[in-house]
Design an enzyme around this catalytic site. Structure first.
Site, mmCIF file in Angstrom:
data_model
loop_
_atom_site.group_PDB
_atom_site.id
_atom_site.type_symbol
_atom_site.label_atom_id
_atom_site.label_comp_id
_atom_site.label_asym_id
_atom_site.label_seq_id
_atom_site.Cartn_x
_atom_site.Cartn_y
_atom_site.Cartn_z
ATOM 1 N N THR A 35 0.817 -1.229 0.000
ATOM 2 C CA THR A 35 0.000 0.000 0.000
ATOM 3 C C THR A 35 0.835 1.257 0.000
ATOM 4 O OG1 THR A 35 -1.793 -1.121 1.125
ATOM 5 C CG2 THR A 35 -1.724 1.255 1.370
ATOM 6 N N TYR A 49 -8.043 0.832 -3.179
ATOM 7 C CA TYR A 49 -6.936 1.297 -4.017
ATOM 8 C C TYR A 49 -6.251 0.073 -4.602
ATOM 9 C CZ TYR A 49 -4.654 -0.205 0.217
ATOM 10 O OH TYR A 49 -4.278 -0.950 1.294
ATOM 11 N N THR A 115 1.615 -4.337 4.221
ATOM 12 C CA THR A 115 1.463 -4.593 5.659
ATOM 13 C C THR A 115 0.883 -5.975 5.938
ATOM 14 O OG1 THR A 115 -0.742 -3.583 5.676
ATOM 15 C CG2 THR A 115 1.156 -2.159 6.211
ATOM 16 N N ASP A 116 0.269 -6.617 4.941
ATOM 17 C CA ASP A 116 -0.368 -7.915 5.211
ATOM 18 C C ASP A 116 0.621 -8.955 5.727
ATOM 19 O OD1 ASP A 116 -3.109 -8.195 2.778
ATOM 20 O OD2 ASP A 116 -2.654 -6.743 4.362
ATOM 21 N N LYS A 188 0.100 -7.339 12.790
ATOM 22 C CA LYS A 188 -0.962 -6.454 12.291
ATOM 23 C C LYS A 188 -2.267 -6.899 12.939
ATOM 24 C CE LYS A 188 -3.070 -4.809 7.949
ATOM 25 N NZ LYS A 188 -3.017 -4.906 6.467
ATOM 26 N N GLU A 310 -2.978 -27.614 27.860
ATOM 27 C CA GLU A 310 -4.183 -28.137 27.193
ATOM 28 C C GLU A 310 -3.995 -29.545 26.634
ATOM 29 O OE1 GLU A 310 -7.277 -25.434 27.689
ATOM 30 O OE2 GLU A 310 -7.236 -27.349 26.639
HETATM 31 N N1 DGL Z 1 -2.433 -5.989 -0.279
HETATM 32 C C1 DGL Z 1 -1.929 -5.537 0.995
HETATM 33 C C2 DGL Z 1 -0.401 -5.741 1.044
HETATM 34 O O1 DGL Z 1 0.263 -5.508 0.019
HETATM 35 C C3 DGL Z 1 -2.233 -4.105 1.235
HETATM 36 C C4 DGL Z 1 -2.056 -3.728 2.673
HETATM 37 C C5 DGL Z 1 -0.937 -2.734 2.896
HETATM 38 O O2 DGL Z 1 0.149 -2.785 2.288
HETATM 39 O O3 DGL Z 1 -1.128 -1.922 3.842
HETATM 40 O O4 DGL Z 1 0.098 -6.121 2.109
#
Ligand code: DGL
Length: 353
Positions: A35, A49, A115-116, A188, A310
């Protein structure tokens, strides 16, 4: 006379510029997409986006202030949404970063990334790149085209951290939203807001207006203290490890399917403290007997999986992921399997990293 003065002035200006350039550290920004390189149809598209559109030089040119922090150059390693990064890209990126940190004229590396899976790439580099130079991964939750985009300031802060000698030897970092996180601890936790990244053990510090403030350090093994090294990992695939997400009314089919697909370990992302439904236990024991290492993690974001609580892990020969979430446990398990299949040795690694 005038000519001599002008020459003297030009020379001194050149010296000042070269000294100031010389006085600054050298930082390489390795772009992979995400992103932070995203673009939306309008400035009000903060969540709708296309990721991985803007090239690295445009990212750097959008934040000219980073030139005050360091001598910066950009490298476009990938241009992908991070959910699509496979072992091939991850290993290639680790080798590129490893090559960069070995260069005497590189003082720090920033990696711009989606971020993923930001936390996964950061954790992997934390485990396999031997250096004390700062490696800082950074992303953004809003695309560069959005109102109040968070990418530019995140990038500025990431370069500041990578150029900061006080960041040396403290591990691989994620810099997001003014916070300096240890790669192993952070994940995240929110998929829409700029304060998306959290560590249950807290940030290592914060970075404000280009200056870092440290409050703790990690006691775990990383970078130079790791027994794993990207230079010893050949090929473009790690031992296959997969994750099965726990819930009520579980079926054993996912575990057996993954084993059939070649998984050498399966991460059980269990409910609660890594709980396993009683109808699933026989399948996991059968797979363990067949040589597929069972590792209990949890779908619960905080706390850690307690060994023999557990489930009788000692009796079954299972491993617990301790406080590592399933996606990080998957990476450590894959690296562990490059060295051993012994459950006790693998468990040691989960205590130490
Ligand atoms: N498709 C996600 C990625 O490339 C978008 C999320 C982001 O980068 O914040 O990880």
């Amino acid at each position: 006379m005038m000519k001599k003065t002008l020459t003297a002035l030009t020379l001194s200006l050149g010296l000042v510029l070269s000294f100031s350039s010389y006085a600054k550290n050298n930082v390489v920004v390795v772009a992979t997409g995400g992103t932070i390189a995203g673009a939306g149809a309008s400035s009000t598209n903060s969540a709708t986006y296309t990721a991985a559109k803007v090239p690295v030089d445009d990212l750097l040119n959008a934040v000219p202030q980073i030139k005050d922090l360091a001598n910066v150059r950009g490298v476009q390693a990938l241009q992908v949404a991070s959910e699509s990064i496979t072992d091939k890209e991850l290993l290639s990126l680790a080798r590129q970063v490893n090559d960069l940190v070995k260069k005497p004229d590189v003082n720090g590396v920033v990696i711009t990334h989606g971020t993923d899976t930001l936390e996964e790439t950061a954790f992997f580099l934390n485990l396999v790149v031997h250096t004390d130079k700062p490696i800082v991964l950074v992303g953004s939750m809003r695309p560069s085209t959005a109102l109040s985009a968070d990418g530019p300031l995140n990038l500025y802060s990431a370069v500041a951290l990578a150029a900061d000698d006080s960041a040396k030897g403290k591990g691989t970092f994620i810099l997001m939203n003014d916070s300096i996180f240890a790669a192993r601890d952070v994940s995240k936790t929110i998929n829409l807001h700029t304060n998306a990244f959290v560590s249950q053990w807290g940030a290592l510090g914060t970075l404000i207006e280009g200056k870092s403030y440290w409050f703790r350090q990690s006691v775990k093994r990383f970078n130079n203290r790791s027994e794993f090294n990207i230079e010893n990992i050949k090929g473009d695939a790690l031992p296959l490890v997969q994750i099965v997400y726990g819930s009520g009314n579980m079926l054993p089919d996912a575990y057996t399917a993954y084993a059939k697909a070649g998984a050498k370990a399966i991460i059980h992302a269990g409910t609660g403290n890594g709980s396993v439904a009683k109808n699933i236990v026989p399948t996991l024991n059968q797979l363990q007997q067949q040589g597929v290492q069972i590792i209990r993690s949890s779908r619960v974001p905080q706390g850690f999986v307690l060994r023999n609580a557990e489930q009788p892990d000692d009796k079954y020969g299972w491993v617990v992921a301790h406080d590592l979430n399933p996606q990080k446990a998957k990476l450590l398990a894959a690296l562990a399997l490059t060295k051993t299949k012994d459950a006790k040795e693998i468990q040691r690694m989960f205590w130490e990293y």
